[in-house]
Design a protein around this motif. Structure first.
Motif, PDB file in Angstrom:
ATOM      1  N   ASN B 351      31.276 -10.288  39.699  1.00  0.00           N
ATOM      2  CA  ASN B 351      29.951  -9.674  39.597  1.00  0.00           C
ATOM      3  C   ASN B 351      28.984 -10.541  38.797  1.00  0.00           C
ATOM      4  O   ASN B 351      29.284 -11.687  38.451  1.00  0.00           O
ATOM      5  CB  ASN B 351      30.053  -8.258  39.026  1.00  0.00           C
ATOM      6  N   TRP B 421      33.168  -0.399  39.912  1.00  0.00           N
ATOM      7  CA  TRP B 421      34.244  -0.734  40.859  1.00  0.00           C
ATOM      8  C   TRP B 421      35.584  -0.283  40.311  1.00  0.00           C
ATOM      9  O   TRP B 421      36.422   0.239  41.030  1.00  0.00           O
ATOM     10  CB  TRP B 421      34.280  -2.247  41.118  1.00  0.00           C
ATOM     11  N   LEU B 422      35.765  -0.497  39.021  1.00  0.00           N
ATOM     12  CA  LEU B 422      37.032  -0.111  38.404  1.00  0.00           C
ATOM     13  C   LEU B 422      37.240   1.401  38.503  1.00  0.00           C
ATOM     14  O   LEU B 422      38.359   1.887  38.574  1.00  0.00           O
ATOM     15  CB  LEU B 422      37.019  -0.558  36.940  1.00  0.00           C
ATOM     16  N   ASN B 423      36.128   2.148  38.494  1.00  0.00           N
ATOM     17  CA  ASN B 423      36.212   3.604  38.585  1.00  0.00           C
ATOM     18  C   ASN B 423      36.226   4.105  40.019  1.00  0.00           C
ATOM     19  O   ASN B 423      36.150   5.303  40.253  1.00  0.00           O
ATOM     20  CB  ASN B 423      35.051   4.250  37.829  1.00  0.00           C
ATOM     21  N   GLY B 424      36.267   3.177  40.981  1.00  0.00           N
ATOM     22  CA  GLY B 424      36.438   3.602  42.357  1.00  0.00           C
ATOM     23  C   GLY B 424      35.196   3.601  43.220  1.00  0.00           C
ATOM     24  O   GLY B 424      35.263   3.968  44.382  1.00  0.00           O
ATOM     25  N   THR B 426      32.543   2.111  45.693  1.00  0.00           N
ATOM     26  CA  THR B 426      32.558   0.983  46.618  1.00  0.00           C
ATOM     27  C   THR B 426      31.428   0.021  46.256  1.00  0.00           C
ATOM     28  O   THR B 426      30.481   0.393  45.557  1.00  0.00           O
ATOM     29  CB  THR B 426      32.364   1.467  48.071  1.00  0.00           C
ATOM     30  N   VAL B 427      31.550  -1.222  46.740  1.00  0.00           N
ATOM     31  CA  VAL B 427      30.528  -2.228  46.442  1.00  0.00           C
ATOM     32  C   VAL B 427      29.160  -1.741  46.921  1.00  0.00           C
ATOM     33  O   VAL B 427      28.156  -1.900  46.226  1.00  0.00           O
ATOM     34  CB  VAL B 427      30.896  -3.576  47.093  1.00  0.00           C
ATOM     35  N   TYR B 428      29.145  -1.119  48.124  1.00  0.00           N
ATOM     36  CA  TYR B 428      27.872  -0.684  48.689  1.00  0.00           C
ATOM     37  C   TYR B 428      27.152   0.292  47.755  1.00  0.00           C
ATOM     38  O   TYR B 428      25.930   0.308  47.684  1.00  0.00           O
ATOM     39  CB  TYR B 428      28.121  -0.017  50.053  1.00  0.00           C
ATOM     40  N   ARG B 429      27.930   1.106  47.037  1.00  0.00           N
ATOM     41  CA  ARG B 429      27.286   2.069  46.137  1.00  0.00           C
ATOM     42  C   ARG B 429      26.650   1.413  44.930  1.00  0.00           C
ATOM     43  O   ARG B 429      25.726   1.970  44.321  1.00  0.00           O
ATOM     44  CB  ARG B 429      28.317   3.113  45.687  1.00  0.00           C
ATOM     45  N   VAL B 431      25.186  -1.539  45.065  1.00  0.00           N
ATOM     46  CA  VAL B 431      24.085  -2.415  45.484  1.00  0.00           C
ATOM     47  C   VAL B 431      22.709  -1.886  45.054  1.00  0.00           C
ATOM     48  O   VAL B 431      21.948  -2.604  44.414  1.00  0.00           O
ATOM     49  CB  VAL B 431      24.144  -2.686  47.003  1.00  0.00           C
ATOM     50  N   PRO B 432      22.385  -0.604  45.370  1.00  0.00           N
ATOM     51  CA  PRO B 432      21.044  -0.129  44.989  1.00  0.00           C
ATOM     52  C   PRO B 432      20.830  -0.119  43.477  1.00  0.00           C
ATOM     53  O   PRO B 432      19.706  -0.262  43.001  1.00  0.00           O
ATOM     54  CB  PRO B 432      20.998   1.300  45.544  1.00  0.00           C
TER      55      PRO B 432
END
Lengths: 346, 471
Positions: B351, B421-424, B426-429, B431-432
């Motif tokens: 990241n 990410w560690l908490n689950g 997704t990458v897409y979430r 992004v914003p």
């Protein structure tokens, strides 16, 4: 020249020569220890999922490299990952014969090592033309400039990622695609009937498990705009900007009004299909992106805004969440709009 | 203390500039390399601006292939690394090396020719990247012909450095000369190895092996090329500016050898979460921590040299840039070992944290020292005072504030991404969520770019209109 020669001879035994030559020795030794020795001792065997690439896939891989896709998309899944591909932690044999490696160092976008078969070909096509068609909040550049031929190769490469595991997923996509396209060509109502028939019985006669409140619908609207609007469109008619690239086309939610189960239920079907997607079509599963409450929220949004029928008022035998039960009282001053009295079920 | 390493080089005092073609004149090569570095800094940061805009407004350059994010990002990274930092550092070294050895550069024409090859390599490499010709390996993207041009240039510089060592009139080898000669000679060995130049078509090895080759090189570009060059320049400037002898010759020896020993082992810390042998990861983490030894010895040595005389550094714009460069060096080399730990990388890998780290390493540490070195060296190699000290100060503040913005904003953004990410999520979430941080980063980038252009103007005006220094 002889002066230079004298100086050169003096240099050979001097500390300066020791520094230059000695430091090179250290560097060579370090190279041996940290590059040549691990490379020599590592096992270079393909893993269980590895298979050779096909020609078109290799072409796509070259376009992937040319466009620097690897700077936003990694290609290895780690034990702590949750997203796409988390079922398969990377092994060294997955990268057999790859040259260069495309492990990547950043995840501005998702990991792609197991992307094969996760989305349909037409989803990828729309996504390459403009990523925001299928993923409205994406930061990915458009790749329409690559042209039809290269995009086809890129899609083939995407579908190859994950090797044999990808092939299995692609096979599932193909199997359901045939069914889906047949139903779609019969007509919109037959299409919905087929879609409903692919939802397990226990989910069909199920009302929404989360009351259709204004707050829930407002949250659902946000989810809809972030995930759904590109294909299903701002008014839910299935005419979003991605739709023209998709076959079968996205569902027009307003037609669901004619297909309520027992003239009542639709919440369970919406939840199930959002959760698992419709493999074989461009509808992906969202269970990794969205938690349970968010899926109920967006299905409530669809019910109230596009279907014009909410099914949360039907009694169920379950024990509601503490904030949702009758005892919790009204959650808002404004009553939710009543569903229209006239049913248009066939 | 063997002898005061500070001396006044006799051969340059009161002697007229030798006649001849411009590429034969003394210090002409240093002028060329420095000017090249200043210009590439502007171009390279401009490419960075292009990348940063993509992350805020992805449709801004929609469907312009040569400005596509993945391509322009590579142009940015390679241009600032090779075109700007390496070139400007070598420019300083071409002046300092003969000075500390009390001789002239072995061959000015050779060093000028090397500049020609080097810049041709960067131009060819960049055009290739924009046209989609890349080897796709971070820091080793330039295609084979560009690699060849760069290696030829580096060999020429290496020959020049070593032959200048041979022809030295000063028997005491001041530590700067070790770093300069070492950096270039090591890179001549390491660059073709890391770029896998025996496979011209792909520039890569096969399978996961390729990642081991790449990151051995990828980290050594910093450890064995730009770090020693920058440290060598700082070692020269600290005693000069402070007007005091170097604090300890012994520390400089420890720092030199431990840098070489430890830095060469740590490339695999880029692959802690990838499927490579575990012992190699362990070695890389241990040696990453061992890196604190050379870094500490260098900084203690340099800062103790300036002890009680820091005021001289704050009133001299070039010294100020260099001093801040050493502070960034301290920050980046405390952060670096910590983020090599597996437990830290669980959050920070993949990241924007790493992007922040890379920027304070290249621009903060080596870039600041390159700029400080350039402004310090320019009067000696042009015979003119720097056109405007005020512009140096403006550039200093623009780049410093811009870089601080980068470091803080990207570190925060990285922590958000990593923890999510560690908490689950997704990458897409995630992004914003990056939008405000990417916007702030773009603002910081604009400051850095403005600083780069101020620098180009100042350097070019120094050549043309700088106040001549009376011989």
């Amino acid at each position: 020249m002889s002066a230079l020669w004298t100086k050169t001879r003096a240099f050979v035994g001097s500390p300066a020569a020791v520094i230059v030559a000695g430091s090179m020795l250290v560097l060579v030794a370090a190279t041996f220890a940290t590059v040549l020795w691990p490379v020599y001792t590592m096992k270079h065997k393909p893993s269980s999922l590895w298979r050779p690439n096909r020609t078109l896939e290799d072409e796509g891989r070259l376009r992937y490299i040319a466009n620097g896709c690897t700077y936003c998309h990694s290609q290895y899944v780690r034990p702590q990952d949750w997203g796409i591909g988390a079922e398969r932690i990377a092994e060294s044999g997955d990268y057999h014969q790859q040259q260069p490696h495309l492990l990547g160092s950043e995840r501005t976008g998702p990991d792609l090592s197991q992307e094969g078969g996760e989305h349909s070909d037409d989803w990828h096509l729309a996504h390459f033309i403009n990523p925001r068609f299928t993923r409205p909040r994406s930061l990915m550049p458009r790749f329409a400039f690559e042209g039809d031929r290269n995009i086809k190769a890129l899609v083939a490469y995407m579908q190859s990622l994950g090797g044999k595991n990808a092939d299995a997923r692609v096979a599932a996509q193909k199997r359901f695609h045939a069914e889906a396209i047949a139903a779609y060509r019969k007509g919109p109502d037959e299409n919905i009937e087929w879609l409903h028939s692919r939802v397990p019985r226990s989910w069909r006669a199920m009302p929404t498990e989360s009351p259709v409140t204004d707050a829930s619908v407002a949250r659902g609207e946000k989810v809809y705009q972030d995930y759904c609007i590109g294909c299903h469109g701002p008014v839910g008619d299935g005419e979003g900007p991605a739709a023209r690239y998709l076959e079968p086309r996205p569902v027009n939610f307003t037609t669901l009004r004619r297909h309520l189960i027992d003239r009542k239920y639709i919440g369970g079907i919406l939840y199930y299909q959002i959760m698992n997607g419709i493999t074989g079509t461009a509808m992906p599963y969202f269970k990794k992106d969205l938690e349970s409450a968010k899926i109920w929220d967006v299905s409530n949004y669809l019910e109230r805004n596009f279907i014009g029928h909410t099914d949360d008022k039907y009694p169920d035998v379950g024990i509601p969440a503490s904030y949702e039960g009758k005892e919790a009282g009204p959650v808002t001053d404004q009553p939710a709009p009543e569903p229209p009295s006239r049913s248009v079920a066939p | 203390m063997l002898r005061d390493p500070l001396f006044v080089p006799k051969h340059t005092k009161g002697r007229p500039m030798p006649e001849g073609r411009f590429w034969e004149k003394e210090y002409s090569s240093a002028r060329v390399w420095l000017a090249g570095g200043a210009v590439w800094m502007a171009i390279g940061t401009l490419a960075g601006l292009g990348s940063a805009i993509h992350l805020v407004a992805p449709d801004f350059f929609a469907n312009i292939p040569w400005l596509e994010f993945g391509r322009i990002r590579q142009v940015h990274v390679n241009t600032v690394l090779f075109g700007f930092v390496v070139q400007m550092l070598i420019g300083c070294a071409l002046y300092i090396m003969p000075r500390v050895l009390a001789t002239k550069l072995f061959s000015e024409p050779l060093a000028n020719l090397a500049a020609l090859f080097f810049n041709a390599g960067v131009v060819l490499g960049d055009i290739g990247l924009m046209a989609g010709y890349t080897q796709g390996r971070e820091y080793a993207e330039y295609i084979f012909p560009a690699d060849v041009l760069l290696v030829i240039a580096l060999v020429m510089v290496a020959v020049n450095m070593v032959m200048t060592l041979v022809r030295r009139n000063e028997q005491l080898l001041y530590v700067s000369s070790w770093y300069f000669a070492g950096a270039i000679v090591w890179t001549v060995f390491m660059y073709p190895l890391g770029n896998v130049m025996w496979h011209p078509a792909t520039g890569a090895e096969t399978g996961i092996t390729d990642a081991i080759f790449l990151w051995f090189y990828g980290h050594n570009v910093f450890g064995l090329l730009v770090t020693p060059l920058a440290v060598g320049i700082a070692y020269y400037m600290f005693p000069r500016i402070a007007g005091a002898p170097l604090y300890s010759q012994a520390l400089s020896i420890i720092g030199f050898w431990s840098l070489l020993l430890f830095y060469t082992h740590i490339g695999a810390h880029h692959l802690i979460q990838a499927p490579i042998p575990t012992w190699l990861k362990t070695v890389s983490i241990i040696d990453s921590f061992a890196m604190m030894l050379p870094v500490a010895t260098v900084l203690v040595n340099q800062w103790y040299t300036a002890r009680g005389r820091f005021g001289r550094f704050l009133t001299n714009p070039s010294a100020k840039l260099m001093l801040v460069g050493t502070i960034w060096y301290a920050i980046v080399c405390i952060q670096g070992p910590l983020q090599s730990l597996a437990v830290v990388q669980r959050v920070t890998h993949f990241n924007n944290w790493v992007v922040g780290h890379a920027h304070i390493a290249v621009l903060g540490f080596t870039g600041f020292i390159a700029l400080g070195g350039m402004y310090y060296v320019l009067p000696y190699v042009t015979g003119r005072r720097v056109y405007s000290e005020k512009l140096i100060n403006i550039q200093y503040w623009l780049i410093l504030l811009g870089l601080l913005d980068f470091f803080i904003v990207l570190t925060i953004a990285g922590l958000i991404q990593g923890q999510d990410w560690l908490n689950g999520a997704t990458v897409y979430r995630t992004v914003p969520q990056m939008k405000p941080y990417m916007t702030l980063r773009l603002a910081g980038g604009l400051m850095i770019i403005t600083g780069a252009f101020v620098g180009v103007y100042n350097v070019l005006m120094t050549f043309r209109k700088g106040e001549p220094i009376n011989p």
